[in-house]
Scaffold this active site. Structure first.
Site, mmCIF file in Angstrom:
data_model
loop_
_atom_site.group_PDB
_atom_site.id
_atom_site.type_symbol
_atom_site.label_atom_id
_atom_site.label_comp_id
_atom_site.label_asym_id
_atom_site.label_seq_id
_atom_site.Cartn_x
_atom_site.Cartn_y
_atom_site.Cartn_z
ATOM 1 N N ASP A 129 -23.081 -27.530 -18.665
ATOM 2 C CA ASP A 129 -21.810 -27.144 -18.043
ATOM 3 C C ASP A 129 -21.595 -27.883 -16.724
ATOM 4 O O ASP A 129 -20.461 -28.090 -16.304
ATOM 5 C CB ASP A 129 -21.779 -25.632 -17.811
ATOM 6 C CG ASP A 129 -21.656 -24.866 -19.130
ATOM 7 O OD1 ASP A 129 -20.935 -25.367 -20.018
ATOM 8 O OD2 ASP A 129 -22.299 -23.803 -19.283
ATOM 9 N N LYS A 157 -14.298 -16.233 -26.473
ATOM 10 C CA LYS A 157 -14.451 -17.689 -26.312
ATOM 11 C C LYS A 157 -13.426 -18.425 -27.179
ATOM 12 O O LYS A 157 -12.846 -19.422 -26.772
ATOM 13 C CB LYS A 157 -15.882 -18.071 -26.731
ATOM 14 C CG LYS A 157 -16.453 -19.197 -25.926
ATOM 15 C CD LYS A 157 -17.964 -19.281 -26.076
ATOM 16 C CE LYS A 157 -18.716 -18.500 -25.009
ATOM 17 N NZ LYS A 157 -20.165 -18.652 -25.093
ATOM 18 N N ILE A 191 -15.729 -30.073 -23.718
ATOM 19 C CA ILE A 191 -15.353 -30.992 -24.801
ATOM 20 C C ILE A 191 -14.533 -30.296 -25.886
ATOM 21 O O ILE A 191 -13.463 -30.764 -26.274
ATOM 22 C CB ILE A 191 -16.621 -31.639 -25.412
ATOM 23 C CG1 ILE A 191 -17.384 -32.386 -24.303
ATOM 24 C CG2 ILE A 191 -16.265 -32.568 -26.555
ATOM 25 C CD1 ILE A 191 -18.779 -32.830 -24.680
ATOM 26 N N ASN A 237 -31.392 -29.111 -21.619
ATOM 27 C CA ASN A 237 -31.698 -27.791 -22.189
ATOM 28 C C ASN A 237 -32.516 -27.964 -23.465
ATOM 29 O O ASN A 237 -32.787 -29.087 -23.885
ATOM 30 C CB ASN A 237 -30.397 -27.021 -22.460
ATOM 31 C CG ASN A 237 -29.478 -27.795 -23.392
ATOM 32 O OD1 ASN A 237 -29.805 -28.021 -24.551
ATOM 33 N ND2 ASN A 237 -28.339 -28.248 -22.866
ATOM 34 N N LYS A 250 -10.694 -20.823 -25.346
ATOM 35 C CA LYS A 250 -10.756 -22.275 -25.572
ATOM 36 C C LYS A 250 -9.740 -22.726 -26.618
ATOM 37 O O LYS A 250 -9.745 -23.889 -27.011
ATOM 38 C CB LYS A 250 -12.175 -22.688 -25.988
ATOM 39 C CG LYS A 250 -13.251 -22.365 -24.942
ATOM 40 C CD LYS A 250 -14.540 -23.125 -25.227
ATOM 41 C CE LYS A 250 -15.673 -22.692 -24.297
ATOM 42 N NZ LYS A 250 -16.783 -23.637 -24.287
#
Ligand code: CTP
Length: 401
Positions: free
Chosen positions: A281, A342, A311, A212, A346
């Site tokens: 991803d 998020k 991670i 990316n 996470k």
């Protein structure tokens, strides 16, 4: 404002009329307790004499690359190693052009090439020279390679040549404040900080990969800000074209799996993990051992992708030796809501939200605008240079550690 006596500042003075203001800047650094060495280009000496700076610092000014006596005392490479911070004030259009090309034919350019620490630049020149696309392009080039350099000014106003516009060197007080401010807030002394940065590469075959556009700039700026705040910093980075900040330990990785392994190793038992990396991803389920050959006019091959480990979520799930965990969220709409989502999903302590829909900010850019959220707070900062954003984030995160 006072600093620890061992802060070593190299003040580089280049040839512009604003050079006379640099004497006041040097006086402010000396007054704050810093150990100051002045370097002058040949042009600078046409405006102010080296004796002025020698009287202020008690040290002979360095000006020549090929001076056997000076080189015997402290060679140019040692000078680059000696400095904790280099301040170029004033920085003329010519010096910016030469630095942007990586030249090394005088003392200033050589020292800068050999130096890896923080640099603060205070440009000063005629307003038309400042606005010239070539000057602006040189600055863009320097900022692209050194996102953690910080810039002060120039200010707008009446100029020595009679013109009015941007190009006046910022006041010595403003420059000193920026340099000493970054060096005084040792909010992370004794802390171990791990930062993930840059993109990852997921190999398809020996010559191709999926990746990316992440430049790594935000992560490198945070590494420098954390290091300056007194932390012991490990930077786990995917492939980028950036200089590693001085005093930061780099662990270079390629794939998401490599990054996961390196981060887990460094993060267990650390105090803070900041995940800025743009981790792929997914990765190809298989990597061809040999280069895939072109065979037909059309390619109707399917590449199956499998999920990579998350991670930041893996670090947040640690049951022993879990650090304080901060993630990043790049969003294009409903940024705060998605960012908070998020954070909860996470199990992160804080999330830094970038609204990447704003043109000219975020991905690949030198500037950014962020909102920092936790269960209790929501605070925004910017638009500002990534190093400024990084310093602000480190200050805020340190408050919550
Ligand atoms: N991250 C990570 N490992 C991954 C994916 C992401 O550590 N495999 C981290 C990033 O470094 C960042 C945060 O997770 O700190 C958010 O990443 P992002 O890609 O925005 O989140 P996703 O969970 O992938 O969600 P989406 O792409 O749907 O927005």
């Amino acid at each position: 404002m006072t600093v620890e006596a061992n802060l070593k500042i190299l003040v580089a003075v280049t040839g512009g009329i604003a050079a006379y203001k640099s004497a006041e800047l040097v006086r402010l650094f000396v007054k704050a307790g810093a150990d100051v060495q002045v370097l002058m280009t040949e042009g600078a000496q046409a405006f102010v004499t080296p004796l002025t700076f020698q009287a202020l610092t008690g040290k002979a000014v360095r000006s020549s690359l090929l001076d056997p006596a000076a080189e015997l005392g402290m060679g140019h490479i040692e000078l680059a190693r000696w400095a904790d911070h280099i301040v170029i004030a004033p920085a003329t259009a010519d010096s910016l052009a030469r630095l942007s090309q990586g030249m090394a034919n005088d003392l200033l350019t050589t020292v800068i090439l050999a130096y890896q620490g923080p640099v603060t630049i205070a440009p000063a020149m005629n307003q038309a020279m400042w606005s010239n696309v070539i000057t602006q392009d040189n600055i863009k080039r320097l900022s692209a390679f050194h996102p953690h350099w910080s810039w002060v000014g120039p200010d707008a106003g009446e100029q020595a040549c009679g013109d009015v516009g941007p190009g006046r060197m910022s006041s010595p007080e403003a420059i000193a404040h920026q340099v000493l401010g970054a060096a005084t807030d040792k909010t992370l002394t004794g802390k171990r900080v791990v930062i993930s940065a840059g993109p990852t590469r997921e190999r398809l075959d020996p010559v191709r990969y999926i990746s990316n556009f992440s430049s790594g700039k935000m992560g490198y700026a945070l590494a420098q800000a954390a290091q300056q705040a007194g932390a012991d910093v490990v930077l786990v980075s995917g492939p980028v074209a950036l200089q590693v900040p001085k005093g930061v330990r780099l662990v270079s990785v390629e794939s998401a799996q490599d990054m996961h392994d390196a981060v887990m190793k460094a993060a267990v038992g650390s105090d803070l993990f900041i995940a800025t990396a743009a981790v792929a991803d997914y990765r190809p389920e298989t990597t061809a051992a040999q280069k895939m050959k072109k065979s037909d006019k059309t390619l109707s091959r399917t590449i199956d992708l499998v999920e990579n480990p998350d991670i930041v979520a893996s670090v947040a799930r640690l049951t022993t030796g879990r650090p304080f965990v901060v993630g990043f969220a790049a969003e294009t709409h409903d940024a705060v809501a998605y960012g908070q989502d998020k954070r909860v999903k996470k199990q992160l302590d804080m999330v830094v939200i970038n609204d990447v829909s704003v043109p000219g900010l975020g991905f690949g850019s030198d500037d950014n605008q962020v909102t920092l959220v936790s269960a209790e707070i929501q605070e925004s900062y910017g638009p500002a240079a990534k190093i400024r954003i990084a310093q602000w984030l480190i200050e805020k995160i340190a408050d919550h550690l």
